[in-house]
Design a protein around this motif. Structure first.
Motif, short mmCIF file in Angstrom:
data_model
loop_
_atom_site.label_atom_id
_atom_site.label_comp_id
_atom_site.label_asym_id
_atom_site.label_seq_id
_atom_site.Cartn_x
_atom_site.Cartn_y
_atom_site.Cartn_z
N LYS A 77 -5.73 16.95 24.74
CA LYS A 77 -3.97 17.86 24.13
C LYS A 77 -3.02 16.61 23.61
CE LYS A 77 -4.72 21.69 27.77
NZ LYS A 77 -5.36 20.94 28.99
N THR A 78 -3.00 15.57 24.64
CA THR A 78 -1.99 14.64 23.94
C THR A 78 -2.46 13.32 23.45
OG1 THR A 78 -2.64 12.86 25.91
CG2 THR A 78 -1.24 14.57 26.09
N ASP A 79 -3.78 13.84 22.86
CA ASP A 79 -4.85 12.90 22.06
C ASP A 79 -4.57 11.08 22.53
OD1 ASP A 79 -6.38 12.39 19.64
OD2 ASP A 79 -4.60 11.77 18.42
N ARG A 80 -4.84 10.89 23.65
CA ARG A 80 -4.59 9.72 24.09
C ARG A 80 -6.43 9.38 25.11
NH1 ARG A 80 1.55 7.58 24.76
NH2 ARG A 80 0.76 6.31 25.48
N VAL A 81 -5.77 7.86 25.13
CA VAL A 81 -7.56 7.74 25.60
C VAL A 81 -7.09 6.09 26.33
CG1 VAL A 81 -9.51 6.39 25.09
CG2 VAL A 81 -8.98 7.48 23.31
N THR A 82 -7.47 6.79 27.93
CA THR A 82 -7.76 6.23 28.87
C THR A 82 -8.65 5.13 29.42
OG1 THR A 82 -7.14 7.77 30.54
CG2 THR A 82 -5.44 7.34 30.14
N MET A 83 -8.50 4.49 29.73
CA MET A 83 -9.33 3.51 30.26
C MET A 83 -9.66 3.34 31.66
SD MET A 83 -10.53 -0.53 30.02
CE MET A 83 -12.58 -1.16 30.72
N ASP A 84 -11.07 3.74 32.45
CA ASP A 84 -11.39 3.93 34.48
C ASP A 84 -12.43 2.65 34.19
OD1 ASP A 84 -9.37 5.54 35.00
OD2 ASP A 84 -10.19 6.44 33.74
N GLN A 85 -12.05 1.82 35.26
CA GLN A 85 -13.12 1.23 36.07
C GLN A 85 -13.60 1.87 36.98
OE1 GLN A 85 -13.11 -2.67 35.10
NE2 GLN A 85 -14.32 -3.23 35.97
N THR A 86 -14.92 2.24 36.63
CA THR A 86 -15.82 3.56 37.44
C THR A 86 -15.87 2.63 38.88
OG1 THR A 86 -17.44 3.26 35.76
CG2 THR A 86 -16.45 5.42 35.82
N LYS A 87 -15.77 3.54 40.26
CA LYS A 87 -16.20 3.15 40.89
C LYS A 87 -18.03 3.17 41.87
CE LYS A 87 -11.47 2.07 43.06
NZ LYS A 87 -10.90 3.21 41.95
N PRO A 88 -18.67 2.15 42.05
CA PRO A 88 -19.71 3.16 42.87
C PRO A 88 -19.63 3.77 43.53
CG PRO A 88 -19.76 0.18 42.80
CD PRO A 88 -18.16 0.27 42.34
N ILE A 117 -19.42 6.80 43.57
CA ILE A 117 -18.04 7.77 43.23
C ILE A 117 -18.65 8.58 42.60
CG2 ILE A 117 -15.28 8.52 43.12
CD1 ILE A 117 -16.19 6.93 45.72
N THR A 118 -18.87 9.83 41.83
CA THR A 118 -19.53 10.94 41.02
C THR A 118 -17.97 11.08 40.42
OG1 THR A 118 -21.69 11.56 42.67
CG2 THR A 118 -20.36 13.18 41.00
N ILE A 119 -18.66 11.09 39.09
CA ILE A 119 -17.42 11.43 38.08
C ILE A 119 -17.59 12.73 37.49
CG2 ILE A 119 -16.59 10.82 36.07
CD1 ILE A 119 -17.31 8.34 37.00
N GLU A 120 -17.15 13.94 37.95
CA GLU A 120 -17.34 15.23 37.18
C GLU A 120 -17.04 15.26 35.81
OE1 GLU A 120 -17.19 18.62 39.05
OE2 GLU A 120 -17.39 17.90 41.13
N LEU A 121 -17.69 16.01 35.08
CA LEU A 121 -17.40 14.98 33.35
C LEU A 121 -17.34 16.61 32.58
CD1 LEU A 121 -21.13 13.87 32.98
CD2 LEU A 121 -19.21 12.10 32.95
N SER A 122 -16.22 16.05 32.15
CA SER A 122 -15.47 16.86 31.06
C SER A 122 -14.89 16.93 29.73
CB SER A 122 -13.92 17.74 31.95
OG SER A 122 -13.65 16.71 31.60
N PRO A 123 -15.56 17.08 28.27
CA PRO A 123 -14.91 16.89 26.92
C PRO A 123 -13.74 16.01 26.90
CG PRO A 123 -15.71 18.45 26.63
CD PRO A 123 -15.40 18.34 27.88
N LYS A 124 -13.41 14.66 26.51
CA LYS A 124 -14.40 14.25 25.80
C LYS A 124 -14.17 12.61 26.68
CE LYS A 124 -15.80 13.97 21.18
NZ LYS A 124 -15.96 13.95 19.44
N LEU A 125 -15.71 12.32 26.58
CA LEU A 125 -15.82 10.90 27.39
C LEU A 125 -16.97 9.40 26.61
CD1 LEU A 125 -16.47 12.33 31.70
CD2 LEU A 125 -14.80 11.75 29.71
N ILE A 126 -16.15 8.33 26.71
CA ILE A 126 -17.30 7.74 26.60
C ILE A 126 -17.51 6.78 27.78
CG2 ILE A 126 -17.13 4.85 25.45
CD1 ILE A 126 -15.38 6.96 23.28
N LEU A 127 -18.34 6.95 27.93
CA LEU A 127 -19.69 6.06 29.43
C LEU A 127 -19.77 4.98 29.03
CD1 LEU A 127 -20.34 9.75 30.63
CD2 LEU A 127 -18.55 8.15 32.20
N ASN A 128 -20.01 3.72 30.55
CA ASN A 128 -20.65 2.84 30.51
C ASN A 128 -21.43 2.55 31.75
OD1 ASN A 128 -21.65 0.02 30.07
ND2 ASN A 128 -20.35 -0.91 28.80
N PRO A 129 -23.09 2.70 31.52
CA PRO A 129 -23.09 2.39 33.29
C PRO A 129 -23.25 0.56 33.59
CG PRO A 129 -25.25 2.08 31.43
CD PRO A 129 -23.92 2.45 30.57
#
Ligand code: ZN
Length: 243
Positions: A160-171, A173-185
């Motif tokens: 909607k806003t065309d903005r990108v945020t970065m999050d350091q994911t926590k071990p 903690i399960t994330i529910e996926l919704s479009p659109k994402l770039i994920l790094n294991p």
């Protein structure tokens, strides 16, 4: 389907073993490249990866160097020294396996798999919201799985806003996926996010969830092997500190 997602094993056999054990039963394993480079165990790692059932594996920049597709001069001094050693010791059948790995992005169900970035598969590091933003236009699936930076994280495009945020994911903690994402294991063999534990993720294709995970392994044992074969001391120090 329960998918184990790994990346950047970097010839660290002990870390790979710990991850495979910790992950438990999975339906498929997706590996985002860089089996070799830096660590002491290029043959053991490639052999172990080849044995994994239902494996999807793509090529990393270090893998491309070891099979002679990228000149070693492209890499900095310490990375180059390890690659030169790997090139010398890696056996022909392991090189043949690396040669079969695709360098271009690979689509698997809802996900695009790539080593660096969808627009520059072998080299670009998606390290911040800006580089992520530029890459969201380069894949069609809801999510894109990347490695290469060795940082366990996630980029979200708010459509909607065309903005990108970065999050350091926590071990764990399960994330529910919704479009659109770039994920790094994150990286199995050489994490660079200040957590030295081996990193990976579990992707559930039906539940549409992503769970980043970390597992401890015997780092001292790997440092010993790095020193025994005369690889740069830097590679021994950094795996204990996670940089
Ligand atoms: Zn790497």
């Amino acid at each position: 389907m329960r998918v184990l997602v790994i990346s950047d094993v970097h010839a660290n056999y002990t870390a790979l073993e710990a991850v495979l054990k910790d992950a438990g039963q999975v339906d498929e394993t997706w590996c985002l490249g860089d089996l070799v480079g830096y660590g002491p165990d290029p043959n053991a790692v490639v052999e172990e990866i080849r044995e994994i059932p239902n494996l999807v594996c793509i090529l990393g920049n270090h893998d491309a160097a070891v099979m002679g597709r990228i000149p070693l001069e492209t890499f900095n001094g310490d990375a180059r020294r390890s690659l030169a050693y790997h090139e010398k010791v890696i056996n022909a059948s392991n090189v043949d396996f690396i040669r079969t790995l695709p360098a271009n992005p690979l689509v698997r169900g809802q996900a695009t798999l790539v080593h660096g970035s969808p627009r520059d598969p072998l080299w670009e590091y998606i390290l911040n919201a800006l580089s992520a933003r530029l890459n969201f236009e380069h894949f069609e699936t809801p999510w894109c799985l990347v490695g290469h930076t060795h940082i366990q994280c996630m980029f979200t495009l708010n459509t909607k806003t065309d903005r990108v945020t970065m999050d350091q994911t926590k071990p764990d903690i399960t994330i529910e996926l919704s479009p659109k994402l770039i994920l790094n294991p994150g990286s199995v063999g050489q994490p660079r996010d200040r957590d030295p534990r081996a990193a990976y993720a579990i992707y559930d294709t039906e539940a549409r969830t992503w769970t980043p995970r970390r597992v401890e392994y015997n780092i001292a044992e790997v440092q010993e092997r790095i020193r025994a074969v005369g690889l740069p001391e830097k590679h021994a120090i950094r795996i204990a500190e996670g940089w």
